[in-house]
Write an enzyme that holds these catalytic residues in place. Structure first.
Site, PDB file in Angstrom:
ATOM      1  N   SER A   1     -41.226 -24.891  26.771  1.00 41.85           N
ATOM      2  CA  SER A   1     -40.273 -25.816  26.125  1.00 41.85           C
ATOM      3  C   SER A   1     -40.964 -26.935  25.349  1.00 41.85           C
ATOM      4  O   SER A   1     -40.627 -28.114  25.502  1.00 41.85           O
ATOM      5  CB  SER A   1     -39.311 -26.421  27.146  1.00 41.85           C
ATOM      6  OG  SER A   1     -38.389 -25.466  27.591  1.00 41.85           O
TER       7      SER A   1
ATOM      8  N   LYS B   1     -31.303 -30.371  16.341  1.00 41.72           N
ATOM      9  CA  LYS B   1     -29.992 -29.723  16.200  1.00 41.72           C
ATOM     10  C   LYS B   1     -28.909 -30.323  17.091  1.00 41.72           C
ATOM     11  O   LYS B   1     -27.726 -30.070  16.870  1.00 41.72           O
ATOM     12  CB  LYS B   1     -30.111 -28.221  16.455  1.00 41.72           C
ATOM     13  CG  LYS B   1     -30.550 -27.812  17.838  1.00 41.72           C
ATOM     14  CD  LYS B   1     -30.736 -26.294  17.878  1.00 41.72           C
ATOM     15  CE  LYS B   1     -31.290 -25.814  19.208  1.00 41.72           C
ATOM     16  NZ  LYS B   1     -31.546 -24.350  19.173  1.00 41.72           N
TER      17      LYS B   1
ATOM     18  N   TYR C   1     -35.506 -12.807  33.337  1.00 46.34           N
ATOM     19  CA  TYR C   1     -35.004 -13.080  31.994  1.00 46.34           C
ATOM     20  C   TYR C   1     -34.073 -11.940  31.580  1.00 46.34           C
ATOM     21  O   TYR C   1     -34.214 -10.824  32.043  1.00 46.34           O
ATOM     22  CB  TYR C   1     -36.170 -13.170  30.999  1.00 46.34           C
ATOM     23  CG  TYR C   1     -37.018 -14.404  31.117  1.00 46.34           C
ATOM     24  CD1 TYR C   1     -36.632 -15.498  31.864  1.00 46.34           C
ATOM     25  CD2 TYR C   1     -38.252 -14.474  30.465  1.00 46.34           C
ATOM     26  CE1 TYR C   1     -37.429 -16.629  31.966  1.00 46.34           C
ATOM     27  CE2 TYR C   1     -39.053 -15.596  30.559  1.00 46.34           C
ATOM     28  CZ  TYR C   1     -38.641 -16.659  31.316  1.00 46.34           C
ATOM     29  OH  TYR C   1     -39.433 -17.776  31.418  1.00 46.34           O
TER      30      TYR C   1
END
Length: 338
Positions: free
Chosen positions: A218, A228, A53
């Site tokens: 998720s 969105k 990450y």
């Protein structure tokens, strides 16, 4: 904050876990610290990261998120945080590898190198949960599991888990551990959300029977369930907006999450949430932590203003009527789930 054990281990975690994969890309260090502080104050004790990450992956960014988490961890008591990280598994050219050396693998060499580097970046001498990020079905499970077992014996890792694993891979790994006397996986971290219920097909039953906990990632389907992306929107700075701009494999991944079916189901879930008097973010987060095979659901944030709706799900248990409405949408839009 509700808590639950990870698998058959002695480790109990909050039923919401704060994920960190945007720290160092979409969220700068100051924002990351505020998100982590507010999470801890809200009763979240479980934090998940990984050696590769932040995302989207870039060679120059590798390890940046663990470094940010490590600097934050120095401001806390180590024993008040349950910390999870991951060894990458198969990856090309930018995690402990090079173009000339080729692909890394889940073998003893890479597992040992990965944990030592992660511990240094995190500024700690152990992690509570160490996970294989992606399976390596072409390698012997005995080697990786033997190395992971040694890390537990050395006190560098408390328990182990896998991620993005198949039913075959999970059951094979458990069989190897039982046969060789190695530590077993207590957790599996796979994609699971209102828009992706494939885990329920086979893996859920395997987890129930074997005492392995799912840690869903998720739960908002990469942000799609927030609404969105409705109407074809691509909000600036959003994860899949960035992926679409990058093109190639990243754009293909975005299309898996953003499509006509996922947007239509999201709109229906928004209506169900409104009827229940909560945001769709709260609904989706609460739903993902409710199944019996789930220990804790991993949420993510890029700004503080996203946290209230997430935290609101902490003590929500959806009633049977709401669950039936959700199931009806799933059957209409998501099954069969290919």
């Amino acid at each position: 904050m509700q808590t639950k054990r990870l698998g058959k281990s002695a480790i109990s975690v909050s039923k919401i876990c704060m994920g960190t994969m945007t720290f160092g890309s979409q969220a700068d260090e100051a924002t990351a610290f505020r998100i982590l502080d507010r999470s801890l104050d809200a009763g979240i004790n479980f934090f998940d990261t990984a050696e590769n990450y932040p995302v989207p992956p870039r060679e120059e960014w590798a390890g940046r998120t663990e470094e940010i988490v490590g600097r934050w961890l120095k401001t806390k008591r180590r024993d008040e945080v349950i910390l999870a990280t991951k060894v990458s598994g198969p990856s090309h050219g930018w995690i402990r590898s090079s173009q000339r050396a080729g692909m890394t693998a889940l073998d003893r060499h890479n597992v040992v190198r990965a944990i030592e580097a992660s511990l240094t970046r995190l500024g700690t001498d152990y992690v509570d949960l160490y996970q294989t990020h992606w399976p390596d079905h072409g390698a012997r499970y005995e080697e990786a599991l033997g190395a992971l077992d040694d890390l537990i014996r050395e006190g560098k890792v408390r328990i182990i888990g896998c991620s993005n694993e198949t039913t075959w891979g999970l059951m094979n790994s458990l069989a190897v551990s039982d046969r060789e006397g190695f530590a077993r996986y207590d957790t599996i971290q796979n994609n699971y959300s209102l828009n992706n219920r494939r885990f329920e097909d086979e893996l859920a039953q395997a987890c129930r029977q074997e005492g392995v906990s799912l840690i869903p990632y998720s739960p908002l389907a990469g942000g799609v369930l927030s609404g969105k992306y409705n109407g074809g929107a691509t909000p600036e700075g959003a994860r899949f907006s960035n992926y679409i701009k990058l093109g190639g494999r990243q754009a293909v991944m975005a299309q898996r999450f953003i499509n006509d079916k996922s947007i239509a189901s999201t709109e229906r879930f928004q209506a169900i949430a409104a009827e229940a008097g909560m945001s769709v973010v709260t609904l989706a987060t609460a739903w993902s932590k409710q199944p019996d095979f789930v220990a804790s659901t991993i949420v993510g944030a890029t700004s503080e203003d996203q946290l209230d709706d997430i935290f609101a799900a902490a003590d929500v248990t959806l009633d049977e009527d709401v669950l039936k409405k959700i199931d009806a949408v799933s059957k209409e839009f998501l099954y069969p789930m290919g």
